[in-house]
Write a protein that holds these residues in place. Structure first.
Motif, PDB file in Angstrom:
ATOM      1  N   TRP A 380      65.499 -21.277  -4.892  1.00  0.00           N
ATOM      2  CA  TRP A 380      64.056 -21.078  -4.806  1.00  0.00           C
ATOM      3  C   TRP A 380      63.351 -22.426  -4.681  1.00  0.00           C
ATOM      4  CZ3 TRP A 380      62.063 -16.231  -4.540  1.00  0.00           C
ATOM      5  CH2 TRP A 380      62.895 -15.173  -4.919  1.00  0.00           C
ATOM      6  N   ILE A 382      59.988 -24.611  -4.808  1.00  0.00           N
ATOM      7  CA  ILE A 382      58.671 -24.522  -5.453  1.00  0.00           C
ATOM      8  C   ILE A 382      57.625 -25.035  -4.478  1.00  0.00           C
ATOM      9  CG2 ILE A 382      57.300 -25.315  -7.383  1.00  0.00           C
ATOM     10  CD1 ILE A 382      59.754 -25.820  -8.923  1.00  0.00           C
ATOM     11  N   CYS A 393      52.031 -24.609  -9.502  1.00  0.00           N
ATOM     12  CA  CYS A 393      52.940 -24.041  -8.511  1.00  0.00           C
ATOM     13  C   CYS A 393      52.237 -22.963  -7.708  1.00  0.00           C
ATOM     14  CB  CYS A 393      54.140 -23.468  -9.260  1.00  0.00           C
ATOM     15  SG  CYS A 393      55.068 -22.351  -8.269  1.00  0.00           S
ATOM     16  N   TYR A 396      57.008 -19.376  -4.709  1.00  0.00           N
ATOM     17  CA  TYR A 396      58.394 -19.789  -4.499  1.00  0.00           C
ATOM     18  C   TYR A 396      58.899 -19.185  -3.200  1.00  0.00           C
ATOM     19  CZ  TYR A 396      58.205 -20.708  -9.514  1.00  0.00           C
ATOM     20  OH  TYR A 396      57.859 -21.179 -10.749  1.00  0.00           O
ATOM     21  N   ASP A 423      66.666 -14.774 -11.108  1.00  0.00           N
ATOM     22  CA  ASP A 423      66.208 -15.693 -12.133  1.00  0.00           C
ATOM     23  C   ASP A 423      65.751 -16.959 -11.413  1.00  0.00           C
ATOM     24  OD1 ASP A 423      65.939 -17.537 -14.111  1.00  0.00           O
ATOM     25  OD2 ASP A 423      68.089 -17.840 -14.346  1.00  0.00           O
ATOM     26  N   GLU A 425      63.754 -19.570 -12.251  1.00  0.00           N
ATOM     27  CA  GLU A 425      63.824 -20.872 -12.919  1.00  0.00           C
ATOM     28  C   GLU A 425      65.247 -21.434 -12.895  1.00  0.00           C
ATOM     29  OE1 GLU A 425      61.213 -22.564 -14.036  1.00  0.00           O
ATOM     30  OE2 GLU A 425      60.018 -20.947 -13.194  1.00  0.00           O
ATOM     31  N   GLY A 426      66.245 -20.555 -12.970  1.00  0.00           N
ATOM     32  CA  GLY A 426      67.623 -21.051 -13.043  1.00  0.00           C
ATOM     33  C   GLY A 426      68.199 -21.410 -11.694  1.00  0.00           C
ATOM     34  N   LEU A 428      66.508 -23.100  -8.913  1.00  0.00           N
ATOM     35  CA  LEU A 428      65.515 -23.799  -8.106  1.00  0.00           C
ATOM     36  C   LEU A 428      66.193 -24.651  -7.047  1.00  0.00           C
ATOM     37  CD1 LEU A 428      63.009 -24.805 -10.858  1.00  0.00           C
ATOM     38  CD2 LEU A 428      62.741 -23.067  -9.136  1.00  0.00           C
ATOM     39  N   ALA A 436      62.784 -29.339 -13.322  1.00  0.00           N
ATOM     40  CA  ALA A 436      62.124 -28.272 -12.572  1.00  0.00           C
ATOM     41  C   ALA A 436      60.641 -28.583 -12.427  1.00  0.00           C
ATOM     42  CB  ALA A 436      62.314 -26.952 -13.292  1.00  0.00           C
ATOM     43  N   GLU A 437      60.050 -29.122 -13.480  1.00  0.00           N
ATOM     44  CA  GLU A 437      58.623 -29.437 -13.425  1.00  0.00           C
ATOM     45  C   GLU A 437      58.500 -30.848 -12.895  1.00  0.00           C
ATOM     46  OE1 GLU A 437      55.860 -27.613 -14.596  1.00  0.00           O
ATOM     47  OE2 GLU A 437      57.250 -25.929 -14.584  1.00  0.00           O
TER      48      GLU A 437
END
Length: 2035
Positions: A380, A382, A393, A396, A423, A425-426, A428, A436-437
């Motif tokens: 995914w 961002i 964000c 996605y 999922d 977040e897992g 990306l 991630a951020e």
């Protein structure tokens, strides 16, 4: 107990007053003294420090004392350092001394220190120096040590600081690298190597040093003894082995023996800058959580300047695309990797408007390429908004991105349902280790100024300008352009300036850490027509930052960046303009630019922040001159000892050589300033400074300064002919010199650190090469060598840490310098520690793994050593002829930089290096780049002018200096302009040219006519030409007489010049063509040495031959250089004359050197020839095969008619030949196919050289061993425990059921689900006894029977658990198998991760030294982990229904089974010239056919027992029991399942694929069944073709793209050799399934039943069996297997059968002794599709399998039906009952009340296709709506794939419908109806019908959490539940991107099949049939303008009833009053008048 004690007494001559502290360091362990407070010039410490030590004190270890001024507040300031080598201490045990300290610049200061050192060794004595280890103190001349003068002269001349080394009164050398190493190498390495000869000739095994840094006590001595013994053993082995031979070809040349010469670079051609093919494929799967209301999103994919768009999806925030895009590029690698991939989502784009940008994601191609497998899969991305960085964000995008270069193959993970990727977040789309951020950051690139720019305009223009303007202007208008992350920024243009000053900064705003690795900084020349680049510099962000926990943000400078490019003279059409763009290696200095880079992380919450990411340009303040370092004067000296191999194309004009550094020394096109005194001063040093410098230096220097003019060019000289191709310059005894003075910022520290790391890395690389050679040649003790390498590495690392640590705060140190130093020291320190740990773990069986680990170290070292901030520019050597620049060499300045500390010196500084000049730029690509333009023996020295006194030290001794003529008599220190050698030695060189192999094919016949040319000094000779071979055995001795070499004899012995050997292909016309070159060093015998072992006669060695960067073969040769003494040649060892009368005067290689031969017999199996192409347009008709090896050979019989039968009639022939005993020396075997034409003419068709015969050497089978042990050798040596629980019995490579246990202990189970086993029988047996192996029916199955019965009683409540036999089809089996494959791969990954983790733990444990408790912990840990895994697995995965599985291979079947070459090998025949593309990727085009056959070689005589065996056919030799090769008819059945990731063939980015199958003449085209617009088509077809082997044996399966007009294009094809499969013992004709059944989806496909197959195998293998016994047992050989004996037919009747038993044996056939092997199971293979136009790049993959049935057997049954599953028709009925709490949008006209006119819209397939709306509930005041409305969605659904199938035309112009598969998602939206404006969107919910949250019982319980915590909540599937009712929330996103609840809906979902829907139809809305009742809506819900009265009633009456009544009453009163007033007067009159 050994210990070192240091008594620190006093420190004297300190300056000033203050507190002092001292730090004493030994072996990296520091002690601090107490603080000596408030002392004047003497500090009395009087302290003793003691180090207990575990290993002996080594003579090279250092003691370091540092004295600081102590401060409580600030950090301590260093006064000075004292370092000494403890050699004397180690010898004598006691020493007292006083010596001066040195400061940061290694200059001596007055302060001195007094110390006393004691060393007490183990036994109280002190070891004496052994003589080979340290030289006696040599004379100064040698440059090993120069003695310190300063401390003796009480420091008068501090200024000059010339001390290169420091020692005490001439006895203790300090600061010098371990000289023993040099000696060591002498001992072992003079190429024949005194200690054991052999591979080790190039390895330093002379001494195995005691580990210096091991503080562990106790076990050290034992280890040592072992190693000593081993060493002795090795020496013995070395001397016994008759002809061991070193394959260390490269190391052989490149290992230095002494210090006067440095390594030549072997590879010539620059590899960068040459364009390569790349293909980038991007799949945009879907987008989620896009920010915005009711949008119509399109995804734009942009790479560089190419853009592609997906289709538009209407009004959805989570569009599903699944669209595939492919971009093709043909550019150089780093241009490719700098391109930016940009994904952006655009809202409502159409033809007229460009749409609004929602968000973008950027990443460079290099980041993707550096991922494992070069791809991101289902990740995914961002999205962020570039115009508003404060926003978070924006959504996605799920996508796959893959970058494929030539020859990369990408493993696509199998496509299947996508639950785990939800999922977000897992998963990306970010590389490992990036958070991630990511935060926004500003990147500041400050551009200060540039200097040394070339002129960019012609002089004519300048003169015109001068005439008009009257002044001389600089001819360049520079500006700087910076590119980063797809954005560009430019500075202003500085008009006409060679030294422009900008002082501007360019600011980029980008997410941090950025996914773009490099910044491109370019100086450009502004021009009216077009701007051109002057020079380019790349800033690699990885090198200027560190992401570790102690890391730092990118920072750089201010530092100068040197730019290189084309030569400096300006031409309008610069042919090398590419070089200025940064492509390829620059050939000249262009300019240098002062810049800095900084990064600041933004706080996006701050109010004043600029929210756009536009590039800004701002001014910055100027920086001071000294910011980049103190300017110092550097001195560069060069001497040309030899110039040979000058290409004759240059012509015989005079030749000179020019050396430049920056613009200094460049006389043709250098600095454009007037050459005044100022030219010397860089950066405007003014006169005073200059004078100061002069006055400070000593008198004689001052004089010399004033008129030392640089001499940068050698005098021109006419070349002399060497041979046909080359000239040389006749330097002989007079060697010309050049010298240049230049001024640069003194940033040597940077280069020093780089040099130290580079040296460690070089040593490591060399060591690793050695280890690999040892492993490759299967010599003993590779682990020993690896331990030595690690030992060296850890010592090197600790040396680096001590040396780099004395870094100082000199001027111009940037933040990056400080941070880099810290991180380098950390890295090196940890690397040293790790190396120590790994060293202890290197065991015989772990060598290979540890080697991989150590190779990572090498990469890391190379990365660290690359210094991002430049200092001194590189040095260029140009060959000039006729004042034109011809060829150049570029030498990095760090390589020749001098330092007092040996480790810091450049690797070529003060050494003679062989330098090869090459053509500049693109001219240097390809063949032109391979011919050497010139070979120089060049000596270079670069250093500070004040350190100049040693600059001649490294030259070979024996010369006199000749100064320039004008130099006066007093000038001692002027450098010489030439050197005259008065010492000359005469030698004879003997080159023993034995043979070459695997040479490059240079002729169109696919062979070459090779000869070798040997160059030594100015001599050259050639071997004879051998025609038509790639493996010439010249066996020729070339003798070079009277070779004159200049210099001292002893030095020449250690360090002879290199020999260059070039191999050419002789052509009848024209010039010989270059094949390749290699270098060698000769073994030298001086006249006083004895010619005998161990060094003489020399060994033959392999030398790798290079052609450009590619290898082009190997040369086997030996070289010896024999000194001719007083007695002339008579003293030399005699030469045997030419013994061969045939070969004329050619000398053969003498006996002691040529290998020892013995007699071998080679048997050849001739099977047949295949696919022979036409030769000169004529078909091949009567071919024959000739086999030749070492001059002997055999011919096959003639094939009479190739068309009719291409097989040979006589299968086996043999010949005898004498071959070397040593297998590594075996000559290649040549296979040549000739076509016999009429009149006795023969034409060569093609040839093949078998380079290594090792795999064909026959070894007698060991009769005693059983097959249990050898079974483990099968299947590529995979060893898997048979009863290891985790692996399902799938891919044979994983569980080939082999055993890694001792041969007695067997446990076998034959069950496909090992997890549920009732009992594992473990049987002990020896080789001869019978094994009983019990296979038990698992509990599950017996339970099933019971369950079935129970179920029937219950009435089949829970139907879903047990798959119904009828429902199951082949696809169920296929999908179940894919799941298994994925699980297997996952398990492998987990296992790998665990293994790595365990290794890390071990390393950590050893570091902690607590082995024992760690072990127990770990056991526990892994157990827990296993439990965890199991638990985890069971939670996530439902128990899989029991479906029979097949095996899905994610590669070709043959790669799993060694190409099915178990006895029949295929040799490709080549013809035509080899392509010069990188790594010969074009070899496929040269294949002209294939020879099938095999070889077997063995030493004579052979043992008897083989030939005596029963049924031994003497005609067949070793090839017994081989099938006959007569033609055979076969039915070939090809099943094509599906294709994935096809390369798009149409403009719309799709393809219309169909399958074509060719076999021989027959071709099946499936054109009418093409699949429209699909890149992942499911074909599901089987094709039957009848074929006759051997004529038709190559099956081609191609996928074509159907086109309405024009021809169809080939997408890709794959070829399968059926013949090898058919005859293979792995039985690849028809895969064996895991279970036997006679009906249903798993029906047995083979016409032969398992029992028949088993009987046949036993018979063929002469194996005893099968014997079926009672109770389900069967015995084969000495194994007993058990299994079921019943079978159910279609009608459910049970019968007795032996088939299950037989099948059990077949599935475990690899366990049968002697004959067993893994039989091919029922499978599906995945084959890459390739397109000949794009060689090497996969165009997609196809999944398929092939069955073959011989026609003489019973016919097979019908083909299995694998046609794609037809989607099942369903109808989803959705009843919208009510809504509640819908937000109110409208304001009432009259009353301002909030209300909404609610309606609900829903769709399943897509908004266009089938959206349905309810009626409108008008005027809801509470958000409640009542509908009772039914939507009906019919759809086609594929259960297995969980996808809805829709067919629709893409556009009105489409020819046919396209099939789409989309996930089943029901979208419900709530809207507010408006009459005149567009309806307002209020909220939506999307339910995935396979897993959606259960609806809430009441509206109250329905909340936002049902969406937020979707993952945690239990989900249901409508396909299982069929009917669901409940409340679900509607959500929308507000301005801040937060989810908000905008309503709730009560809905009922009912799923029925098409049949049920027909039976009970329902109406849409509230219509018949089965109508819903009208909703009970409040009376307010109507339309006011349709029934106005009603409206009045509701609007007015309800609210204003009382008001109206009151108003009416009031009105009445008023009327009454009015009437009263009106009529009152009249009445009054009447009353009054009485009328």
């Amino acid at each position: 107990m050994m210990a070192l004690m240091v008594h620190l007494k006093t420190v004297a001559h300190l300056r000033g007053r203050g507190d002092r502290i001292a730090k004493v360091t030994f072996r990296g362990l520091p002690f601090y003294s107490r603080v000596a407070e408030n002392c004047d010039d003497v500090a009395h410490f009087n302290e003793t420090f003691r180090w207990p030590i575990a290993s002996r004190l080594d003579g090279n270890e250092m003691l370091e004392i540092q004295v600081y001024n102590y401060s409580k507040v600030f950090s301590n300031r260093l006064v000075g350092t004292f370092c000494m080598v403890l050699q004397k201490v180690a010898e004598e045990g006691h020493l007292e001394l006083t010596d001066t300290l040195i400061d940061d610049n290694n200059a001596s200061i007055k302060t001195n220190v007094t110390i006393e050192i004691r060393y007490q060794s183990m036994d109280g004595t002190v070891g004496v120096w052994s003589d080979g280890e340290f030289l006696d103190v040599p004379d100064d001349r040698d440059g090993m040590f120069a003695f310190e003068t300063d401390s003796l002269l009480s420091g008068q001349s501090h200024g000059s600081g010339t001390s290169p080394g420091r020692s005490l009164q001439g006895s203790i050398p300090t600061f010098r690298k371990e000289e023993e190493e040099k000696e060591d190498e002498n001992v072992t390495n003079s190429f024949g190597s005194r200690a054991g000869k052999g591979v080790f000739s190039a390895m330093k095994l002379g001494k195995i040093k005691i580990s210096k840094d091991d503080h562990k006590k106790g076990d050290e001595p034992a280890i040592l003894d072992m190693e000593d013994l081993d060493r002795k053993a090795m020496r013995l082995a070395g001397s016994l082995d008759p002809d061991t031979i070193s394959l260390a070809s490269v190391t052989a040349v490149t290992t230095n023996v002494s210090n006067k010469r440095s390594k030549p670079d072997i590879k010539m051609e620059p590899s960068s800058g040459r364009p390569v093919d790349y293909q980038i494929s991007i799949t945009v799967v879907e987008a989620r959580q896009l920010i915005g209301l009711n949008m119509d999103p399109v995804v734009c994919v942009e790479i560089g300047d190419d853009k592609k768009y997906t289709s538009m999806k209407e009004s959805t925030n989570c569009p599903y695309y699944n669209e595939y895009f492919v971009f093709d590029f043909h550019v150089p690698p780093h241009v490719m990797f700098d391109k930016i991939i940009k994904l952006s989502v655009i809202h409502s784009k159409n033809l007229l408007r460009s749409g609004t940008l929602v968000g973008t994601f950027k990443m460079d191609v290099g980041t993707v390429y550096s991922q494992p497998e070069h791809q991101f899969y289902h990740k995914w991305a961002i999205l962020s908004d570039p115009d508003d960085i404060t926003a978070g964000c924006k959504g996605y995008i799920k996508c796959d991105i893959a970058v494929v270069g030539k020859g990369d193959n990408i493993k696509t993970p199998h496509k299947a349902n996508e639950t785990d990727e939800d999922d977000i977040e897992g998963n990306l789309l970010l590389p490992e280790g990036i958070p991630a951020e990511r935060q926004w950051a500003r990147f500041y690139v400050k551009i200060y100024r540039a200097e040394g720019l070339p002129k960019m305009n012609t002089s004519i223009m300048a003169n015109v300008k001068k005439a008009f303007i009257g002044e001389n202007r600089d001819l360049v208008d520079p500006y700087v352009q910076v590119q980063f992350a797809g954005q560009k920024g430019k500075t202003s243009v500085q008009k006409s300036s060679y030294e422009p000053i900008w002082n501007e900064q360019i600011v980029f705003t980008e997410l941090f850490p950025p996914l773009c690795k490099r910044m491109k900084v370019q100086i450009r020349d502004s021009d009216k027509v077009n701007d051109v680049a002057i020079g380019t510099h790349f800033v690699d962000l990885r090198k200027i930052s560190n992401d570790g926990d102690k890391g730092f943000l990118p920072t750089m400078g201010p530092a100068w960046a040197n730019m290189y490019g084309s030569t400096r003279q300006y031409t309008l059409m610069d042919e090398h303009q590419d070089l200025n763009e940064g492509l390829g290696e620059g050939v000249s200095f262009r300019a240098r630019l002062l810049l800095s880079v900084a990064v600041e992380i933004l706080d996006t919450t701050a109010p004043e922040i600029m929210s756009s990411t536009e590039v800004q340009v701002e001014g910055v303040s100027n920086i001071s001159e000294s910011a980049t370092g103190k300017i110092d004067e550097f001195f560069l000296f060069g001497s040309f000892l030899e110039a040979t191999m000058i290409d004759r194309k240059i012509g015989d004009k005079t030749i000179s050589f020019e050396i430049t550094i920056g613009n200094y020394g460049n006389q043709i096109d250098g600095v454009s300033k007037p050459s005044s005194a100022k030219k010397k001063k860089k950066d405007g040093e003014n006169e005073e400074e200059e004078n100061e410098l002069i006055q400070n230096s000593s008198e004689d220097e001052a004089d010399e300064e004033s008129d030392l003019v640089s001499v940068s060019c050698t005098p021109p000289m006419k070349p002399v002919i060497t041979d046909r191709n080359y000239f040389h310059l006749p330097y002989f005894a007079k060697k010309p010199c050049v010298y240049i003075k230049s001024w640069w910022q003194d940033q040597r520290r940077r280069l020093y650190n780089s040099n130290m790391m580079d040296k460690i890395a070089d040593k490591l690389e060399e060591g690793l090469n050695d280890v690999q050679e040892v492993i490759k040649t299967e010599k003993a003790f590779p682990e020993r060598r690896l331990r030595g390498v690690l030992e060296d590495l850890s010592i090197g690392c600790s040396r680096f840490v001590t040396l780099a640590n004395k870094d100082v705060n000199q001027a111009g140190r940037t933040k990056l310098d400080r941070e880099r130093l810290k991180s380098c020291m950390r890295e090196m320190d940890s690397m040293g520690q790790q190396a120590k740990q790994i060293r202890t773990q290197v065991k015989k069986n772990t060598v290979r793994d540890k080697l991989k680990l150590v190779q990572n170290f090498l990469q890391k070292l190379r990365f660290l050593a690359d210094e991002p901030q430049h200092s001194i520019p590189d040095v260029f050597v140009w060959m000039m002829s006729n004042n034109k620049r011809i060829a150049y060499a570029r030498i990095p300045s760090k390589d020749i930089l001098y330092s007092i500390v040996d480790e810091e010196t450049g690797k070529d500084c003060g050494k003679v290096k062989a330098v090869f000049l090459k053509l500049p730029g693109k001219k240097g690509f390809g063949p032109a780049g391979w011919t050497v333009q010139a070979k120089l023996e060049l000596y270079l020295w670069l250093g500070l002018n004040k350190q100049r006194k040693d600059f001649l030290n490294g030259l070979p001794n024996g010369f006199e200096e000749i100064k320039a003529a004008q130099a006066g008599p007093g000038l001692q220190s002027v450098p010489p302009v030439s050197l005259i050698y008065n010492m000359k030695q005469v030698f004879q060189l003997r080159a023993h040219m034995y043979q070459a192999r695997s040479l490059f094919a240079a002729d169109s016949s696919g062979l070459s006519d090779p000869f070798a040319r040997v160059f030594f000094s100015t001599h050259s000779q050639v071997t004879e030409v051998l025609s038509e071979t790639l493996c010439p055995t010249w066996d020729q001795l070339l003798v070079f007489d009277d070779v004159e070499l200049f210099g001292e004899a002893s030095e020449l012995r250690d360090d002879p010049p290199i020999i260059v050997v070039e191999i050419y292909d002789q052509d009848t016309v024209g010039k010989a063509e270059f094949i390749g070159r290699t270098f060698a060093k000769p073994t030298i015998k001086m006249c006083d040495e004895h010619y005998g072992p161990p060094r003489f006669p020399p060994q033959l060695e392999y030398y790798q031959v290079y052609r450009g960067n590619c290898t082009a073969g190997e040369l086997l040769a030996a070289f010896e250089l024999l000194q001719i003494g007083q007695g002339g040649r008579a003293d030399l060892p005699p030469l045997e004359g030419p013994t061969d009368s045939e070969r004329g005067p050619i000398l053969p290689v003498p006996l002691g050197i040529r290998p020892v031969l013995s007699r071998y017999r080679i048997e050849v199996l001739f099977w047949g020839l295949r696919d022979l192409k036409r030769i000169n347009l004529a078909q091949v008709d009567r071919p024959r095969v000739d086999i030749e090896c070492a001059g002997r050979g055999v011919q096959s019989v003639l094939i009479q008619n190739y068309k009719k039968n291409p097989n040979f009639s006589i299968l086996v022939k043999w010949f005898e030949v004498d071959l070397p005993e040593n297998e590594l020396l075996h000559p290649p075997l040549n296979i040549r196919v000739v076509d016999c034409r009429a009149f006795g003419r023969y034409i060569l068709v093609g040839s093949h050289a078998v380079t290594s015969l090792r795999r064909f050497i026959y070894s007698t089978p060991d009769k005693t061993s059983t097959n249990w042990a050898t079974a483990a050798k099968l299947m590529n040596g995979y060893m898997v425990l048979a009863n290891g629980g985790s692996q399902p019995r799938s891919s044979p490579s994983l569980s080939s059921r082999t055993f890694s246990r001792p041969a007695g202990d067997i446990s076998v189970n034959m069950d496909s689900e090992p997890s549920l086993r009732k009992m594992d029988t473990v049987v002990k047996l020896d080789a001869t006894s019978d094994a009983v192996v019990k296979v038990d029916m698992t509990e599950e199955e017996s339970d099933k029977e019971k369950k079935k019965k129970k179920k029937k009683k219950k009435g089949g409540m829970d139907e879903d658990d047990e798959p119904d036999e009828r429902v199951l089809d082949w696809w169920s089996k296929y999908f179940a198998s894919i799941e298994t494959l994925k699980e297997t791969l996952r398990a492998q990954e987990v296992a790998q991760a665990e293994a790595e983790e365990r290794e890390d733990l071990e390393i950590a444990a050893e570091a902690a030294g607590s082995k024992t408790n760690q072990k127990s912990k770990e056991k526990k840990g892994s157990k827990d982990k296993k439990k965890g895994l199991a638990a985890d697995g069971s939670e996530k995965r439902p128990v899989k229904a029991k479906v029979d599985e097949l095996l899905v291979y994610n590669k070709e079947l043959e790669s799993e089974y060694g190409n099915f070459e178990d006895w029949l090998h295929t040799f490709n025949l080549y013809r035509g010239k080899a392509g010069d593309d990188d790594e010969h990727a074009l070899d496929d085009d040269r294949i002209v056919g294939r020879f099938k056959g095999s070889l077997c070689m063995y030493k004579l005589p052979l043992s008897e027992e083989i030939t005596r065996e029963a049924g031994f056919d003497p005609n067949m030799g070793m090839f017994q029991s081989i099938p006959h090769n007569d033609p055979i008819n076969v039915l070939v059945r090809v099943y094509v399942v599906r294709a994935t990731d096809l390369h798009p063939a149409d403009i719309n980015g799709k393809a219309d694929p169909y399958v074509v199958i060719k076999l021989g003449k027959s071709e099946v085209k499936d054109k009418e069944n093409y699949i429209s617009k699909q890149l992942n088509p499911v074909f599901g077809k089987s094709f039957d073709i009848e074929a006759t082997f051997p004529m038709e044996s190559m099956l081609t399966v191609s996928v074509y793209d159907w086109d309405l007009v024009g021809t169809d294009d080939l997408i890709g094809e794959t070829k399968i050799d059926l013949e090898n499969r058919f005859y293979s013992k792995y039985r690849a004709t028809c895969g064996i399934s895991s279970n036997y059944s006679v009906h249903g989806y798993n029906v047995w496909r083979d016409p032969m039943k398992p029992s028949q197959i088993l009987a046949k195998l036993c018979k063929e293998g002469k194996t005893d069996g099968p014997h079926y016994g009672p109770g389900g047992k069967v015995k084969v050989a000495n194994r007993i297997f058990m299994g079921r004996t019943e079978i159910e037919d279609e009608n459910g009747l049970k019968k007795q059968t032996e088939e299950h038993l037989a099948l059990t044996v077949l599935n475990h056939w690899e366990e049968i002794p002697r004959v067993g092997c893994k039989l091919v199971p029922e499978h599906v293979e995945t084959r890459p599709l390739l397109n000949p136009d794009k060689p090497g790049i996969e165009q997609g993959r196809i999944e398929m399998w092939v069955d073959m049935f011989p026609m003489d057997m019973p016919a097979p049954g019908p083909a299995i039906d694998i046609s794609p599953r037809k989607p099942k028709r369903y109808e989803l009925r959705v009843i919208i009952w009510n809504t509640d709490e819908v937000i109110l949008e409208d304001d009432d006209y009259f009353t301002g009340e909030k209300s909404s006119d609610i309606f609900v819209r829903g769709w399943l397939k897509g908004q266009q296709e089938d959206k349905q709306d309810t009626d409108v509930h008008y005027h809801s005041l509470t958000g409640e709506g009542n509908f009772n409305w039914r939507f009906v969605f019919p759809f086609d659904y594929l259960m297995a794939e969980e996808k809805i199938v829709i067919s629709k035309k893409e556009s009105m112009f489409s020819w046919d419908e396209t099939e789409y598969k989309i996930p089943p998602r029901l979208t419900l939206q709530v809207w507010d109806a408006d009459h005149f404006s567009a309806d307002d969107f209020l909220g939506a919910i999307e339910l995935d019908l396979n897993r959606f949250p259960r609806g809430a019982k009441t509206a109250k319980q329905c909340s936002l959490d049902m969406i937020r915590n979707e993952h945690e909540l239990p989900t249901i599937s409508i396909f299982k539940q069929k009917r669901v009712k409940g409340w679900w929330p509607f959500v929308a996103r507000d301005e801040n991107d937060e989810m908000e609840l905008t309503g709730k809906v009560e809905a009922e979902l009912h799923l029925v099949t098409a049949e049920e829907a027909e039976k009970s139809p329902v109406g849409l809305g509230r219509n018949e049939p089965d109508p819903l009742e009208k909703p009970n809506r409040p009376d307010t819900t109507f339309l006011w303008f349709l029934s106005p009265l009603k409206a009045i009633r509701y609007l007015v009456c309800n609210r204003y009833k009382w008001l109206i009544i009151k108003i009416v009453l009031a009105l009445l009163l008023l009327i009454m009053l009015g009437l009263f007033l009106y009529s009152m007067p009249g009445y009054l009159v009447k009353k009054l008048l009485g009328a």
